[in-house]
Enzyme design. Structure first.
Site, PDB file in Angstrom:
ATOM      1  N   HIS A  28      53.800  18.941  16.243  1.00 41.25           N
ATOM      2  CA  HIS A  28      54.558  17.724  15.974  1.00 41.25           C
ATOM      3  C   HIS A  28      54.899  17.740  14.486  1.00 41.25           C
ATOM      4  CE1 HIS A  28      53.181  16.302  19.831  1.00 41.25           C
ATOM      5  NE2 HIS A  28      51.931  16.374  19.458  1.00 41.25           N
ATOM      6  N   GLU A 166      45.463  19.809  26.307  1.00 39.32           N
ATOM      7  CA  GLU A 166      45.142  18.794  25.300  1.00 39.32           C
ATOM      8  C   GLU A 166      45.039  17.366  25.858  1.00 39.32           C
ATOM      9  OE1 GLU A 166      46.633  21.540  24.146  1.00 39.32           O
ATOM     10  OE2 GLU A 166      45.789  21.935  22.166  1.00 39.32           O
ATOM     11  N   GLU A 255      40.899  13.610  23.116  1.00 35.84           N
ATOM     12  CA  GLU A 255      39.776  12.671  23.066  1.00 35.84           C
ATOM     13  C   GLU A 255      38.430  13.394  23.047  1.00 35.84           C
ATOM     14  OE1 GLU A 255      41.528  11.405  26.690  1.00 35.84           O
ATOM     15  OE2 GLU A 255      39.603  11.242  27.700  1.00 35.84           O
ATOM     16  N   ALA A 256      38.444  14.736  23.060  1.00 38.52           N
ATOM     17  CA  ALA A 256      37.188  15.500  23.028  1.00 38.52           C
ATOM     18  C   ALA A 256      36.446  15.193  21.729  1.00 38.52           C
ATOM     19  CB  ALA A 256      37.473  16.995  23.143  1.00 38.52           C
ATOM     20  N   ALA A 312      50.396  28.131  14.387  1.00 40.75           N
ATOM     21  CA  ALA A 312      51.153  26.901  14.153  1.00 40.75           C
ATOM     22  C   ALA A 312      50.987  26.525  12.688  1.00 40.75           C
ATOM     23  CB  ALA A 312      50.677  25.810  15.100  1.00 40.75           C
ATOM     24  N   GLN A 341      45.029  17.971   6.299  1.00 38.01           N
ATOM     25  CA  GLN A 341      45.315  16.821   5.442  1.00 38.01           C
ATOM     26  C   GLN A 341      46.784  16.432   5.365  1.00 38.01           C
ATOM     27  OE1 GLN A 341      42.040  18.139   2.406  1.00 38.01           O
ATOM     28  NE2 GLN A 341      42.990  16.311   1.613  1.00 38.01           N
ATOM     29  N   VAL A 449      43.963  25.125 -25.218  1.00 37.54           N
ATOM     30  CA  VAL A 449      45.134  25.049 -26.093  1.00 37.54           C
ATOM     31  C   VAL A 449      45.156  23.691 -26.818  1.00 37.54           C
ATOM     32  CG1 VAL A 449      46.732  24.149 -24.334  1.00 37.54           C
ATOM     33  CG2 VAL A 449      47.624  25.522 -26.222  1.00 37.54           C
ATOM     34  N   TRP A 576      35.831  11.969  11.543  1.00 39.59           N
ATOM     35  CA  TRP A 576      34.897  11.692  12.646  1.00 39.59           C
ATOM     36  C   TRP A 576      33.950  12.872  12.859  1.00 39.59           C
ATOM     37  CZ3 TRP A 576      34.814  14.947  16.846  1.00 39.59           C
ATOM     38  CH2 TRP A 576      35.923  15.783  17.017  1.00 39.59           C
ATOM     39  N   ASP A 655      43.100  14.531  -4.905  1.00 39.19           N
ATOM     40  CA  ASP A 655      42.623  15.656  -4.113  1.00 39.19           C
ATOM     41  C   ASP A 655      43.667  16.759  -4.217  1.00 39.19           C
ATOM     42  OD1 ASP A 655      44.662  14.668  -2.585  1.00 39.19           O
ATOM     43  OD2 ASP A 655      43.440  14.138  -0.858  1.00 39.19           O
ATOM     44  N   ALA A 656      43.359  17.896  -3.598  1.00 35.04           N
ATOM     45  CA  ALA A 656      44.262  19.049  -3.726  1.00 35.04           C
ATOM     46  C   ALA A 656      45.640  18.729  -3.158  1.00 35.04           C
ATOM     47  CB  ALA A 656      43.655  20.248  -3.011  1.00 35.04           C
TER      48      ALA A 656
HETATM   49  P1  NAP Z   1      36.153   8.716  -3.673  1.00 34.57           P
HETATM   50  O1  NAP Z   1      36.443   9.168  -2.291  1.00 34.57           O
HETATM   51  O2  NAP Z   1      36.974   7.652  -4.275  1.00 34.57           O
HETATM   52  O3  NAP Z   1      34.610   8.264  -3.703  1.00 34.57           O
HETATM   53  C1  NAP Z   1      33.966   7.861  -4.846  1.00 34.57           C
HETATM   54  C2  NAP Z   1      32.619   7.275  -4.439  1.00 34.57           C
HETATM   55  O4  NAP Z   1      31.933   6.902  -5.588  1.00 34.57           O
HETATM   56  C3  NAP Z   1      32.751   6.052  -3.565  1.00 34.57           C
HETATM   57  O5  NAP Z   1      31.842   6.187  -2.507  1.00 34.57           O
HETATM   58  C4  NAP Z   1      32.384   4.903  -4.490  1.00 34.57           C
HETATM   59  O6  NAP Z   1      31.702   3.982  -3.663  1.00 34.57           O
HETATM   60  C5  NAP Z   1      31.500   5.547  -5.512  1.00 34.57           C
HETATM   61  N1  NAP Z   1      31.655   4.998  -6.856  1.00 34.57           N
HETATM   62  C6  NAP Z   1      32.810   4.789  -7.546  1.00 34.57           C
HETATM   63  N2  NAP Z   1      32.542   4.305  -8.758  1.00 34.57           N
HETATM   64  C7  NAP Z   1      31.190   4.217  -8.868  1.00 34.57           C
HETATM   65  C8  NAP Z   1      30.328   3.794  -9.881  1.00 34.57           C
HETATM   66  N3  NAP Z   1      30.775   3.354 -11.042  1.00 34.57           N
HETATM   67  N4  NAP Z   1      29.012   3.812  -9.632  1.00 34.57           N
HETATM   68  C9  NAP Z   1      28.535   4.245  -8.451  1.00 34.57           C
HETATM   69  N5  NAP Z   1      29.313   4.669  -7.447  1.00 34.57           N
HETATM   70  C10 NAP Z   1      30.630   4.656  -7.653  1.00 34.57           C
HETATM   71  O7  NAP Z   1      36.213   9.930  -4.670  1.00 34.57           O
HETATM   72  P2  NAP Z   1      35.624  11.382  -4.548  1.00 34.57           P
HETATM   73  O8  NAP Z   1      34.484  11.451  -3.604  1.00 34.57           O
HETATM   74  O9  NAP Z   1      35.390  11.790  -5.949  1.00 34.57           O
HETATM   75  O10 NAP Z   1      36.833  12.197  -3.944  1.00 34.57           O
HETATM   76  C11 NAP Z   1      38.072  12.314  -4.680  1.00 34.57           C
HETATM   77  C12 NAP Z   1      39.242  12.379  -3.733  1.00 34.57           C
HETATM   78  O11 NAP Z   1      39.194  13.574  -3.001  1.00 34.57           O
HETATM   79  C13 NAP Z   1      39.290  11.256  -2.749  1.00 34.57           C
HETATM   80  O12 NAP Z   1      40.612  10.850  -2.564  1.00 34.57           O
HETATM   81  C14 NAP Z   1      38.768  11.878  -1.503  1.00 34.57           C
HETATM   82  O13 NAP Z   1      39.266  11.259  -0.348  1.00 34.57           O
HETATM   83  C15 NAP Z   1      39.258  13.293  -1.637  1.00 34.57           C
HETATM   84  N6  NAP Z   1      38.398  14.212  -0.888  1.00 34.57           N
HETATM   85  C16 NAP Z   1      38.517  14.239   0.437  1.00 34.57           C
HETATM   86  C17 NAP Z   1      37.692  15.058   1.174  1.00 34.57           C
HETATM   87  C18 NAP Z   1      37.840  15.104   2.675  1.00 34.57           C
HETATM   88  O14 NAP Z   1      38.718  14.459   3.221  1.00 34.57           O
HETATM   89  N7  NAP Z   1      37.003  15.834   3.388  1.00 34.57           N
HETATM   90  C19 NAP Z   1      36.736  15.823   0.541  1.00 34.57           C
HETATM   91  C20 NAP Z   1      36.620  15.767  -0.861  1.00 34.57           C
HETATM   92  C21 NAP Z   1      37.462  14.937  -1.557  1.00 34.57           C
HETATM   93  P3  NAP Z   1      31.260   2.536  -4.130  1.00 34.57           P
HETATM   94  O15 NAP Z   1      32.235   2.117  -5.189  1.00 34.57           O
HETATM   95  O16 NAP Z   1      31.313   1.705  -2.896  1.00 34.57           O
HETATM   96  O17 NAP Z   1      29.876   2.703  -4.613  1.00 34.57           O
HETATM   97 FE1  SF4 Z   2      46.837  24.185   7.214  1.00 28.50          FE
HETATM   98 FE2  SF4 Z   2      45.978  22.126   5.726  1.00 28.50          FE
HETATM   99 FE3  SF4 Z   2      48.478  23.038   5.549  1.00 28.50          FE
HETATM  100 FE4  SF4 Z   2      47.701  21.702   7.716  1.00 28.50          FE
HETATM  101  S1  SF4 Z   2      47.824  20.902   5.645  1.00 28.50           S
HETATM  102  S2  SF4 Z   2      48.924  23.560   7.661  1.00 28.50           S
HETATM  103  S3  SF4 Z   2      45.647  22.469   7.926  1.00 28.50           S
HETATM  104  S4  SF4 Z   2      46.626  24.131   4.983  1.00 28.50           S
END
Ligand code: NAP
Ligand code: SF4
Length: 670
Positions: A28, A166, A255-256, A312, A341, A449, A576, A655-656
Site C-alpha cells: 500500500h 493476511e 490481527e496476528a 517490497a 517507520q 570544525v 505492540w 529520530d533517524a
Molecule cells: P522520547 O521518546 O521523547 O522519551 C523521552 C523519555 O524521557 C520520556 O519517557 C519522558 O517521560 C522522559 N523524560 C523527559 N524529560 C525528562 C526529565 N527531565 N526527567 C526525567 N525523565 C524525562 O525520547 P527518546 O526516548 O530520547 O527518543 C527520541 C526519539 O526517537 C523519539 O521520537 C522516539 O520516538 C524515537 N525513537 C523511536 C524508537 C522506536 O520507535 N522503536 C526507538 C528509539 C527512538 P516523562 O516525561 O513522562 O518522564
Molecule cells: Fe524498510 Fe524502514 Fe524503509 Fe519501511 S521505512 S522500507 S521498513 S527501511
C-alpha cells in the site's frame, strides 16, 4: 561468474518469461488517494522498473465498493478508471518491467461502514462488524474479481495477483475463525476453500491463458482458528489445479499477535513455510517477508525454498536493488532495515508511504534525480543520519561537499541504534560508507570544525547537523556512580549490573530495555519462533503453539513521570510487539512516578502516593535529548547564516526518520 547466478536466471511463469527472479511485492502506498496519484505512481514504479526488477505488483485494488480497504482506497471496477492505470502500465513497460495489478477485497478489515465478510464476526483490530455476504452476493463477488482482472488486462497489466492472505476476505472464507456459514461456502474444508477456487476459475475464464495469475496465499495464518500446514498444502494444490500460474506466500493475518515483518523478525524467518508450499506444487512459488539482501535471496533460490523472491520494502529503500546486485555492486544497496517507520507507520497515520532510509520513495516527482542549476560549495557539520543524508544527496545534486565529523567515525546516533537487537542500522552505515568512498565528498572525521575555519573556507552554504546530547535530568544524585547514560550503555562503554532502573520510557528507553533484557546476541529463527509461539512445522491451529517463556538476565524496571500508557511514541506497527516482548521478559513500566534521589541504596521514587526504593545496581538515563547547535550563534556572529537539520534543529522526537528526511530536503533546497 555472476555474483548471484540463480537470482538472474530467467523464469517461465505461466505465459510470461520473467527476466530474473526478483519481484516487487505489493505494498500500500496511498498514492492512489492523491490527486496526482497516477503520475506519482508511474514515476515511483518506473524508477523500480529501471532498477532491474522483473515484475512489479501494485498495491491492492478492490474488485468492488464493499471490498475497499478505506474510504480513500481505490477499486478497479469500471472502464472509466482505465486511463489512470494506463499511465502506470505504460511507464513500467517503457522502463523494461512487467506489471500486475493486485486485487484485494478487504472483507472485515475494511475501514468503512459497508463492510462485508464471510460471516458477521468482527475482527479484533476493527471496531466495525461486517455483514455476512448472502450466497448470491458471494457469487457476485466472485464475478467482481473476474471483472476486475479483465479490466486490468484492458489497462495494460500483464497479469493480476489475487490477494488471498493476511486475513483479508479470502482468508476469512478459508478459516473457521471467521467462517461459520452453513451454505456451500462454509463448514468442511472443501467448502471453505470453494470461494478462492471459484475466484481463480472465474478469473481464468475471463482473461484466458495468456494473462498471468498469481495468488498470494497464506503460508501461515498465525491466528487461532486458522489453517494448519496440511490444510494450507491442500489449498496450494487446489489453487494450482484451478489455474494459478504463481503462488506468492503471505505470512500471518494482520490481527496476528506475532510480528511477521518488523525488525525483530530474523531475516527469512518464514522460509520453512514457503518451502512446504514449494514441495507441494509444481508451479513457481515466491518467498516473501524479511528478505533484504541479494545474498539471502540467492540462498533461498539455491536451497530450493522458492523460485522467486518478493521484495517490497527493500525496493522502497533502494529502487536499483536488482541492478546493483546484478552488476556486483551489492555493497551500494541502501538496505531496508525493517523499521516500518515510514512505510507502514505512515499509512496508519493516513500519509503517503515513504522510507526512512530513502525519503524520496513515493515522492519521486517532487525530488527528481538530476543536478541542481548551480554547483555550490557546501559544508555539512556532523555525519549522523541527517548529515550523511544531506551530504550524499547534495553530492548527487552536483554540489561540492565537505562533511565534518568530530568523532573518529561517521554515524552519530546510528552507531547506538545499530546495537539494539534486530536493528539493522549497520547496513545503513555500510551504505553511506560505500557511497562516501565513491563520491568526491571531502570527509573530515575526528575534526571538530570551528566557526573560524568555516568562515575562512567561505562556503556558499553551511548546514549544521551536529546532533544531540543526552538530557541529564535534574534529580538529586544524578552524578552518583550508579548513574549511566544510554549512550554509554548501548556503546558498550559501561555495562550495567543485574538490577537496573531505566529513567524514561520513550523510544530509547524501550531500546535500552530490549538491549539489556536480551540474554545473548542475535536471535536465531528457531528461538524467535519458539518465543512467539510459532510451530516450526506449522501444524498447530493456525501454525501456533504455546510460546516459550523468555528469561531476562537482568531485573529491569522502566519508569516515566507521565501517568499515560507507556510506549506511546513507538511505531504503530512495531510498538505492540516491543511491549509484548518486554512483558514476556518480565520488564514492568511504572508510570506517574516522581524521582526523589539516587544514592548508594538505589533510586528513590514516589509512586501511587507512596515513597519507594528501587534497590538497583544502576540507573540508566533515557530521558530525551538536548540539541547541540552552539556553532549556529558563533557563525551568526560572523554574519554566516547556517541551516539547522536533525536533532541540532529540534531534539524533541528526533529520530533517524526526521533526520534523514530533513537532510534530503535541505540538500534539494540548496
Ligand atoms: P522520547 O521518546 O521523547 O522519551 C523521552 C523519555 O524521557 C520520556 O519517557 C519522558 O517521560 C522522559 N523524560 C523527559 N524529560 C525528562 C526529565 N527531565 N526527567 C526525567 N525523565 C524525562 O525520547 P527518546 O526516548 O530520547 O527518543 C527520541 C526519539 O526517537 C523519539 O521520537 C522516539 O520516538 C524515537 N525513537 C523511536 C524508537 C522506536 O520507535 N522503536 C526507538 C528509539 C527512538 P516523562 O516525561 O513522562 O518522564
Ligand atoms: Fe524498510 Fe524502514 Fe524503509 Fe519501511 S521505512 S522500507 S521498513 S527501511
Amino acid at each position: 561468474m555472476p555474483s548471484y547466478p540463480r537470482l538472474f536466471q530467467p523464469l517461465q511463469a505461466g505465459p510470461l518469461t520473467l527476466k530474473n527472479r526478483i519481484v516487487m511485492g505489493s505494498m500500500h502506498t496511498r498514492l492512489e488517494a492523491m490527486p496526482d496519484g497516477s503520475a506519482r505512481a508511474a514515476a515511483f514504479y518506473a524508477e523500480r522498473a529501471r532498477g532491474g526488477v522483473a515484475l512489479i505488483i501494485t498495491g491492492g485494488y478492490s474488485p468492488d465498493a464493499a471490498g475497499l480497504l478505506g474510504p480513500d482506497s481505490a477499486a478497479l471496477d469500471h472502464p472509466d478508471k482505465l486511463a489512470a492505470h494506463r499511465v502506470v502500465t505504460g511507464a513500467v513497460h517503457a522502463a523494461g518491467s512487467l506489471i500486475c495489478l493486485q486485487i484485494l477485497h478487504a472483507g472485515r478489515y475494511a475501514r468503512h461502514d459497508a463492510l462485508v465478510g464471510a460471516s458477521d464476526i468482527a475482527s479484533p483490530i476493527n471496531r466495525r462488524k461486517p455483514r455476512a455476504l448472502a450466497t448470491a452476493e458471494v457469487e457476485q463477488t466472485v464475478a467482481s474479481y473476474a471483472n476486475c482482472a479483465a479490466l486490468a488486462r484492458e489497462a495494460g497489466y500483464d497479469g493480476v495477483e489475487i490477494m488471498g492472505s493476511e486475513g483479508y476476505l479470502i482468508s476469512q472464507f478459508t478459516a473457521l475463525r471467521t467462517n461459520n456459514r452453513s451454505d456451500r461456502y462454509g463448514g468442511s474444508l472443501a467448502n471453505r476453500l470453494r470461494f478462492p477456487l471459484e475466484v481463480v476459475r472465474a478469473t481464468r475464464a475471463r482473461v484466458g491463458p495468456g494473462f498471468l495469475i498469481l495468488f498470494r496465499m497464506s503460508a501461515l495464518d498465525l491466528v487461532e482458528g486458522g489453517l494448519n500446514a496440511d490444510e494450507t498444502l491442500q489449498l496450494a494444490r487446489a489453487l494450482e489445479a484451478a489455474g494459478v500460474d504463481v503462488l506468492d506466500t503471505g505470512i500471518g493475518w494482520h490481527e496476528a499477535r506475532v510480528p511477521t515483518i518488523a525488525y525483530m523478525v530474523p531475516r527469512a524467518a518464514w522460509r520453512d513455510a514457503t518451502a512446504r508450499i514449494k514441495s507441494a506444487v509444481s508451479i513457481p512459488v515466491m518467498a516473501t517477508n524479511r528478505i533484504n539482501t541479494p545474498e539471502l535471496a540467492e540462498e533461498l533460490l539455491d536451497q530450493g525454498v522458492a523460485d522467486l523472491v518478493s521484495l517490497a520494502r527493500p525496493l522502497l529503500a533502494d529502487a536499483a536493488f536488482a541492478l546493483k546486485a546484478e552488476q556486483g555492486r551489492a555493497d551500494e544497496i541502501n538496505t531496508c532495515v525493517a523499521c516500518n517507520q515510514a512505510c507502514l507507520d505512515f499509512l496508519f497515520r493516513e500519509k503517503v508511504a515513504s522510507c526512512l532510509v530513502n525519503p524520496r520513495a513515493c515522492h519521486e516527482t517532487f525530488y527528481p534525480a538530476g543536478k541542481a542549476e548551480r554547483a555550490k560549495r557546501i559544508a555539512v557539520v556532523g555525519a549522523g543520519a541527517a548529515g550523511l543524508c544531506c551530504a550524499i544527496t547534495a553530492f548527487e545534486r552536483g554540489h561540492h561537499v565537505t562533511l565534518y565529523e568530530a568523532q573518529g567515525d561517521i554515524g552519530g546516533q546510528l552507531n547506538l541504534a545499530k546495537e539494539v537487537p534486530g536493528k539493522e542500522f549497520a547496513e545503513t552505515l555500510r551504505y553511506f560508507r560505500t557511497r562516501l568512498a565513491q563520491s568526491s565528498v571531502r570527509l573530515q572525521t575526528g575534526h571538530r570544525v570551528s566557526a573560524d575555519e568555516l568562515a575562512k573556507e567561505g562556503y556558499d552554504t553551511v548546514v549544521l547537523a551536529c546532533g544531540v546530547s543526552p538530557r541529564l535530568p535534574d534529580i538529586p544524585g544524578i552524578d552518583h556512580p550508579k548513574v549511566l547514560r544510554y549512550d554509554e550503555v548501548l556503546s558498550g562503554a559501561k555495562v550495567p549490573g543485574r538490577r537496573v532502573a531505566i529513567i524514561g520510557a520513550g523510544g530509547i528507553g524501550f531500546d535500552v530495555a530490549e538491549f539489556l533484557s536480551e540474554s545473548h546476541g542475535a536471535t536465531t529463527t528457531r528461538e524467535f519462533l519458539a518465543a512467539w509461539g510459532v510451530d516450526p512445522q506449522g501444524m498447530g491451529d493456525g501454525g501456533l503453539v504455546a510460546p516459550r517463556r523468555e528469561e531476562s538476565p537482568r531485573a529491569i524496571v522502566m519508569l516515566q513521570r507521565k501517568p499515560t500508557p507507556p510506549g506511546k511514541s513507538l511505531g504503530a506497527t512495531t510498538g505492540w510487539a516491543i511491549r509484548m516482548e518486554l512483558a514476556r521478559r518480565g520488564v514492568p513500566v511504572l508510570t506517574g512516578v516522581t524521582y526523589q534521589r539516587i544514592d548508594d541504596q538505589g533510586l528513590h521514587i514516589l509512586h501511587e502516593g507512596q515513597p519507594k526504593l528501587l534497590e538497583v545496581d544502576h540507573v540508566v538515563l533515557c530521558a530525551g535529548q538536548e540539541p547541540v547547535n552552539a556553532l549556529r550563534a558563533e557563525l551568526a556572529a560572523k554574519g554566516i547564516e547556517a541551516a539547522l537539520i536533525g536533532g541540532a534543529e529540534r531534539a524533541e522526537e528526533i529520530d533517524a526518520l526526521r533526520a534523514m528526511e530533513q537532510g534530503m530536503k535541505v540538500a534539494y533546497s540548496l
